[in-house]
Design an enzyme around this catalytic site. Structure first.
Site, mmCIF file in Angstrom:
data_model
loop_
_atom_site.group_PDB
_atom_site.id
_atom_site.type_symbol
_atom_site.label_atom_id
_atom_site.label_comp_id
_atom_site.label_asym_id
_atom_site.label_seq_id
_atom_site.Cartn_x
_atom_site.Cartn_y
_atom_site.Cartn_z
ATOM 1 N N ASN A 121 0.864 -1.171 0.238
ATOM 2 C CA ASN A 121 -0.057 -0.133 -0.433
ATOM 3 C C ASN A 121 0.897 1.419 -0.049
ATOM 4 O O ASN A 121 0.385 2.007 -0.031
ATOM 5 C CB ASN A 121 -0.892 -0.161 1.545
ATOM 6 C CG ASN A 121 -1.898 1.102 1.156
ATOM 7 O OD1 ASN A 121 -2.551 1.432 0.257
ATOM 8 N ND2 ASN A 121 -2.798 1.298 2.232
ATOM 9 N N ILE A 435 -19.703 9.454 -4.833
ATOM 10 C CA ILE A 435 -19.708 7.964 -4.778
ATOM 11 C C ILE A 435 -19.710 7.871 -3.147
ATOM 12 O O ILE A 435 -19.531 6.569 -2.327
ATOM 13 C CB ILE A 435 -18.533 7.483 -5.049
ATOM 14 C CG1 ILE A 435 -17.995 8.177 -6.490
ATOM 15 C CG2 ILE A 435 -17.335 6.527 -4.843
ATOM 16 C CD1 ILE A 435 -19.069 7.184 -7.386
ATOM 17 N N GLU A 488 -20.649 10.238 4.576
ATOM 18 C CA GLU A 488 -19.972 9.993 4.940
ATOM 19 C C GLU A 488 -19.263 10.585 6.368
ATOM 20 O O GLU A 488 -17.553 10.272 6.721
ATOM 21 C CB GLU A 488 -18.746 8.943 4.221
ATOM 22 C CG GLU A 488 -19.110 7.790 3.073
ATOM 23 C CD GLU A 488 -18.120 7.211 2.987
ATOM 24 O OE1 GLU A 488 -16.932 7.438 2.798
ATOM 25 O OE2 GLU A 488 -18.321 6.860 1.339
ATOM 26 N N ARG A 519 1.734 11.476 3.547
ATOM 27 C CA ARG A 519 0.425 11.083 4.240
ATOM 28 C C ARG A 519 1.264 9.272 4.890
ATOM 29 O O ARG A 519 1.795 8.626 4.082
ATOM 30 C CB ARG A 519 0.041 10.454 2.618
ATOM 31 C CG ARG A 519 -1.100 11.942 2.035
ATOM 32 C CD ARG A 519 -2.073 12.007 3.466
ATOM 33 N NE ARG A 519 -3.190 11.597 3.065
ATOM 34 C CZ ARG A 519 -4.270 11.853 2.178
ATOM 35 N NH1 ARG A 519 -4.048 13.269 1.716
ATOM 36 N NH2 ARG A 519 -5.413 11.348 1.468
ATOM 37 N N ASP A 603 -17.412 -0.885 -1.835
ATOM 38 C CA ASP A 603 -16.543 -0.008 -2.296
ATOM 39 C C ASP A 603 -15.574 -0.964 -2.851
ATOM 40 O O ASP A 603 -15.413 -1.556 -1.683
ATOM 41 C CB ASP A 603 -16.337 0.783 -2.198
ATOM 42 C CG ASP A 603 -16.905 2.460 -1.905
ATOM 43 O OD1 ASP A 603 -17.871 1.649 -3.430
ATOM 44 O OD2 ASP A 603 -17.331 3.335 -0.803
ATOM 45 N N HIS A 698 -9.787 14.603 -8.442
ATOM 46 C CA HIS A 698 -8.131 14.482 -7.622
ATOM 47 C C HIS A 698 -7.767 15.488 -8.053
ATOM 48 O O HIS A 698 -6.494 15.986 -7.704
ATOM 49 C CB HIS A 698 -7.128 13.554 -8.543
ATOM 50 C CG HIS A 698 -7.487 12.241 -8.353
ATOM 51 N ND1 HIS A 698 -8.245 11.154 -9.131
ATOM 52 C CD2 HIS A 698 -6.647 11.390 -7.086
ATOM 53 C CE1 HIS A 698 -8.764 9.931 -8.699
ATOM 54 N NE2 HIS A 698 -7.847 10.073 -7.509
#
Ligand code: GLN
Ligand code: ZN
Length: 757
Positions: A121, A435, A488, A519, A603, A698
Site C-alpha cells: 500500500n 460515490i 460519510e 501521507r 466499495d 483529484h
C-alpha cells in the site's frame, strides 16, 4: 576485481523514515507551506537519520542501510540520482523545490504520476523516460548520507533501487520505447557510482531488484545476468549485494549467481527459497536470508526461522540474517502502544522489535540454537498462546459461514433483479449520484478532535454528525441528484471505521506507516475471527433516509479492500479471512435492507491492489476475491440494488473479475482514461449498469457542462442509456464545498441535457 569485503551477519533491508512521531511529515508539510526554511527541514531530516542509524547499531546490526531516508520517495530519489527528472521541472532553480515539484507539481508543472509499489500500500513516484532523457550521475544525496554515517562511525551500506527495477517501473513518454531498452546506458551510470563509492571507502552497496520476483519483464533473468555481469566486472567497486523481495526468485536466482556479485538477498517469508539448493554458484556467495517479515506485524517464529537459516546455510558460503524487505511497511515500535492486551502484544513485532529478532537469529546462527534458547522459548510461548486464543476461533462465525457457503446463496439473474429494482425505485434514465463522501469540513474535523480530547460526549458528537448529514442531504436535493448519500462524515477512514466496530480487529494508537510522500495511514490489525456484533452504519443511513423522499444509498467497504488496507493474520489463507469479513458485511447489508434501504454500495477500490505478482497466482486470487464480494452482497433480495465502486488503478488485468462481481451498478474511475474502460467492460461480457466517472475529483478544477456532456455522449457509444449512470470518479472528501457544488451542478445539468436529447 574488487577485494571482497567481509560478509555481514545481521541487517535489515531498509527502515521507516517518516519519524517515530511523524516528525518528517510535519517538517516537510511546514516547508511546503513556507513555515520553516530549508535549513530547519534538513536539521529534522539529519536528526531522524542519526537516531535511526544509532538505534540500529545499538541493536547489533553489523551492516546498516543508508540512503533509505527520503524526503518523498525512493524511486524519485533514484530518478534524481541518475539524472532522469523530466525536462518540465528543469526550470525550478532550487534542487529541493525541483524535487518536490516533480513529486507534487505546482501552479505551472504537472506532477509525475504515482502508483502502488508492487503489492504493498506504499505509492511510488513513476519516473518518466523519454527521448530527451539522458542519464547522468548526480550522487550528492548518497554521498551526503555516507559522509554523515561515516562521521557517526556507522557501518553504512548504501541502498539504491537497482537499474532493472528502476526502468521496469518507469513509464515511457513522448513516444519513447520501453524504458528497459536503455538498461546498458543506465548501468554505466551505476558503474560510475560504484567507483565513486569505493573511493569513499564504502565496502558494500545494496541494489534493490524486487522486479525480479515478478512477471513484469519476460526476460528478467537474462537482463539481471547482463547488468550484474557488467557491474561486477568493474575494476574498482564495493562488494555488491543484490536484494530481492516480495516473492520467490525463480530463474533470476541462478542468473544472478552466475555473475560476480558477492551477495544475493532472498525473501524467505513470501517465498520458500526452494531454488537455493539447486544453485551451485551460491557456494561462493553471501546469502542474505529474509526470514523476518518486513511487511507484516507478526512476531517471528524463531524456531522455524532458524531452521530456514540452517537449511540455506548448506548452499551458501555464508548467510546473513535479514528482514524480508524494508521495514518501511510496518510501524516503528510496539513501545508506542499502550492499549494492547498482553496476549495480543506478545504475538506482534513492529519495526524495532523486528531488528531485535534479526540480531537474535544472527546470534543463534553463529553460536548455535542453545545461545538463544530463552528467546526461542518465548517465541514458542507466544505462538502457542496465539493458537489457543479463543478470539482466533469463533465457532459461531465458522458454522454460519459453512452453512451459507453450502446453501450456495446467490442472487437472482441480473435482468430479473433489474426489473424488480426498476419497479421499486422508478429512477429516470441516466440517474445521477455520487460515490459516498462529501467534503470533510472544518466542523467535522473539530468534532472528531473534540470527541477524542473529551471536550464533547458521544451524544454531542452524534448531534454534530447528524447536522452534517442534514446539510449534505439538503445540498443534494437542491442539486437535483437522483440517488443520495449521507456523505460519510462519521468516517475517518473507510477501513478503520469498520475495523473499529468489528470483532477480530485491533486499531493501533500510533501505528503509522508511510503511504506516499508525507501521507501516512494507520492500518488496523486483523488478528482473529471476524464478526459483527452490532449494526455499524444503519443508524446514520436511516437518519439520512428519514430526511428525504429520494433513495439514500447505504455505504459499505468491501472485504478485499478491508484486507488490503489492514495488517492481516498469517495463520490461515487470505481467502478464508476474506470470507469472514464478507459475512460481516453481508450481515450489515441485510440489516440495511430490513431498515428500508433500497440501494447499498459495497466499495472495492483495492481489488487490483492485492493481485499477485506472478501470473500463475492471479486466477486463484481473483476467484476468491470475487467470491468474497458476492458472498457479502448475496444476502439481499433482488429488489435491493447493489452498487460497487472501483478506482485508483489500471483495470486491465482485473476487468473480467469486475464483471464477475455482478453488482447491479458499478461506478468506476474513467475520466482520465476518457471512458476507455467501458469498451473493456463490454468485451468482458459485462451487461449490468455502469457509472463511469464523468469528471476527475483529484483536482479542484470545476468541469464545464459541455465537457461532461461530451463524456456522457462518449459513454453512450459503449453503454445504452438504460444502463448508464452519471457520477464523479470517486468520493468527494478531499475537495472543498464550493467546487463540489459547482461541479455537481454541472453534472446534473449535463445529464438532463443528454436525457432530453
Ligand atoms: N465511498 C468512498 C468515498 O466516497 C469511496 C472511496 C474510495 O473509492 N477510495 O469516499
Ligand atoms: Zn474511489
Amino acid at each position: 576485481m574488487s577485494t571482497t569485503a567481509a560478509p555481514f551477519t545481521a541487517t535489515i533491508l531498509g527502515s521507516p523514515r517518516i519519524g517515530p512521531n511523524r516528525e518528517l511529515k510535519r517538517a516537510v508539510e511546514k516547508y511546503w507551506a513556507r513555515r520553516i526554511d530549508r535549513a530547519e527541514l534538513e536539521t529534522v531530516a539529519a536528526t531522524l537519520r542519526r537516531d535511526t542509524w544509532s538505534s540500529l547499531v545499538t541493536a547489533g546490526l553489523d551492516s546498516v542501510p543508508v540512503n533509505t531516508f527520503s524526503y518523498y520517495d525512493q524511486m524519485l530519489d533514484t530518478a534524481v540520482l541518475v539524472g532522469a527528472l523530466p525536462p518540465r521541472v528543469a526550470g525550478v532553480a532550487d534542487d529541493l523545490d525541483r524535487y518536490f515539484a516533480a513529486a507534487r507539481g505546482n501552479d505551472e508543472i504537472a506532477p509525475l504520476e504515482m502508483t502502488k509499489w508492487f503489492d504493498t500500500n506504499y505509492h511510488y513516484i513513476v519516473p518518466e523516460i523519454g527521448p530527451r532523457t539522458t542519464f547522468a550521475l548526480n550522487p550528492a544525496k548518497v554521498l551526503g548520507e555516507l559522509e554523515e554515517a561515516a562521521a557517526q562511525r556507522v557501518p553504512a551500506r548504501p541502498v539504491i533501487v537497482g537499474p532493472i527495477t528502476f526502468l521496469a517501473l518507469s513509464k515511457p513518454v513522448d513516444d519513447a520505447g520501453a524504458p528497459i531498452s536503455r538498461l546498458d546506458e543506465l548501468v554505466d551510470v551505476y558503474a560510475e557510482l560504484l567507483e565513486l563509492s569505493a573511493g569513499k571507502g564504502v565496502t558494500w552497496v545494496q541494489l534493490d531488484e524486487p522486479v525480479l520476483v515478478t512477471d513484469i519483464l519476460p526476460n528478467a533473468a537474462e537482463l539481471a545476468e547482463r547488468a550484474y555481469a557488467r557491474l561486477g566486472a568493474s575494476t574498482k567497486r564495493p562488494s555488491l549485494f543484490v536484494a530481492t523481495y516480495f516473492g520467490e526468485l525463480t530463474d533470476a536466482l541462478p542468473a544472478l549467481a552466475r555473475t560476480p556479485v558477492e551477495a544475493i538477498g532472498v525473501d524467505l517469508v513470501a517465498g520458500s527459497g526452494a531454488a537455493v539448493a539447486a544453485v551451485p554458484e551460491l557456494a561462493e556467495k553471501l546469502l542474505v536470508a529474509g526470514v523476518v517479515d518486513g511487511r507484516n506485524i507478526w512476531r517471528t517464529d524463531l524456531e522455524s526461522a532458524i531452521d530456514k537459516l540452517a537449511n540455506v546455510l548448506k548452499s551458501a558460503a555464508s548467510v546473513a540474517v535479514s528482514t524480508s524487505c524494508s521495514t518501511l511497511h510496518v510501524p516503528y515500535t510496539l513501545d508506542a502502544e499502550d492499549g494492547i492486551d498482553a496476549a495480543l502484544r506478545s504475538w506482534l513485532a513492529f519495526g524495532s522489535e523486528k531488528v531485535g529478532e534479526v540480531t537474535t537469529l544472527a546470534r543463534g546462527l553463529k553460536d548455535g540454537r542453545e545461545a538463544i534458547s530463552a528467546e526461542i522459548a518465548a517465541s514458542n510461548e507466544a505462538i502457542a498462546s496465539r493458537k489457543a486464543d479463543p478470539r482466533l476461533n469463533n465457532g459461531e462465525v465458522r458454522t454460519r459461514l459453512a452453512a451459507i457457503r453450502a446453501s450456495g446463496a446467490t442472487r437472482g439473474p441480473a435482468d430479473q433483479r433489474r426489473a424488480a429494482q426498476q419497479d421499486r425505485l422508478k429512477l429516470p434514465a441516466l440517474p445521477t449520484t455520487t460515490i459516498g463522501s462529501y467534503p470533510q469540513t472544518t466542523a467535522i474535523r473539530v468534532a472528531r478532535a473534540d470527541l477524542r480530547s473529551g471536550k464533547i460526549d458521544a451524544a454531542e458528537y452524534e448531534r454534530r454528525m447528524k447536522a452534517e448529514i442534514a446539510d449534505v442531504i439538503t445540498l443534494q436535493e437542491q442539486l437535483g441528484l437522483d440517488v443520495l448519500v449521507h456523505g460519510e462524515p462519521e468516517r475517518n477512514d473507510m477501513v478503520q471505521y469498520f475495523a473499529e466496530q468489528l470483532d477480530g480487529f485491533f486499531a493501533t494508537q500510533n501505528g503509522w506507516v508511510q503511504s506516499y510522500g508525507s501521507r501516512c495511514v494507520r492500518p488496523p490489525i486483523l488478528y482473529g475471527d471476524v464478526a459483527r456484533p452490532n449494526p455499524m452504519t444503519v443508524d446514520w443511513i436511516t437518519y439520512a433516509q428519514s430526511l428525504t423522499a429520494k433513495p439514500v444509498k447505504g455505504m459499505l467497504t468491501g472485504p478485499v479492500t478491508i484486507l488490503a488496507w489492514s495488517f492481516v493474520r498469517d495463520d490461515q489463507p487470505l481467502a478464508d479471512t476474506a470470507d469472514q469479513v464478507a459475512l460481516a458485511i453481508r450481515d450489515e447489508t441485510v440489516d440495511l435492507q430490513s431498515a428500508g434501504i433500497a440501494i447499498i454500495q459495497v466499495d472495492e477500490p483495492a481489488l487490483r491492489e492485492l493481485l499477485p505478482l506472478r501470473s500463475k497466482d492471479k486466477e486463484a486470487y481473483l476467484r476468491w476475491a470475487v467470491d468474497a464480494f458476492r458472498l457479502s452482497t448475496s444476502g439481499v433480495a433482488d429488489a435491493t440494488q447493489i452498487h460497487t465502486h472501483l478506482c485508483y488503478s489500471e483495470f486491465g488485468e482485473v476487468i473480467g473479475a469486475i464483471a464477475d462481481l455482478d453488482a447491479d451498478v458499478t461506478s468506476i474511475e474513467a475520466a482520465r482514461s476518457h471512458m476507455e474502460v467501458l469498451g473493456d467492460l463490454n468485451d468482458a461480457g459485462f451487461a449490468n449498469s455502469v457509472g463511469p466517472g464523468v469528471y476527475d475529483i483529484h483536482s479542484p478544477r470545476v468541469p464545464g457542462v459541455d465537457e461532461i456532456t461530451a463524456s456522457l455522449r462518449e459513454a453512450l457509444k459503449s453503454v445504452p442509456a438504460e444502463r448508464l449512470w452519471v457520477n464523479p470518479d470517486c468520493g468527494l472528501k478531499t475537495r472543498a464545498t464550493p467546487e463540489v457544488t459547482a461541479s455537481l451542478q454541472h453534472m446534473v445539468t449535463a445529464a438532463a441535457a443528454v436525457r432530453s436529447s
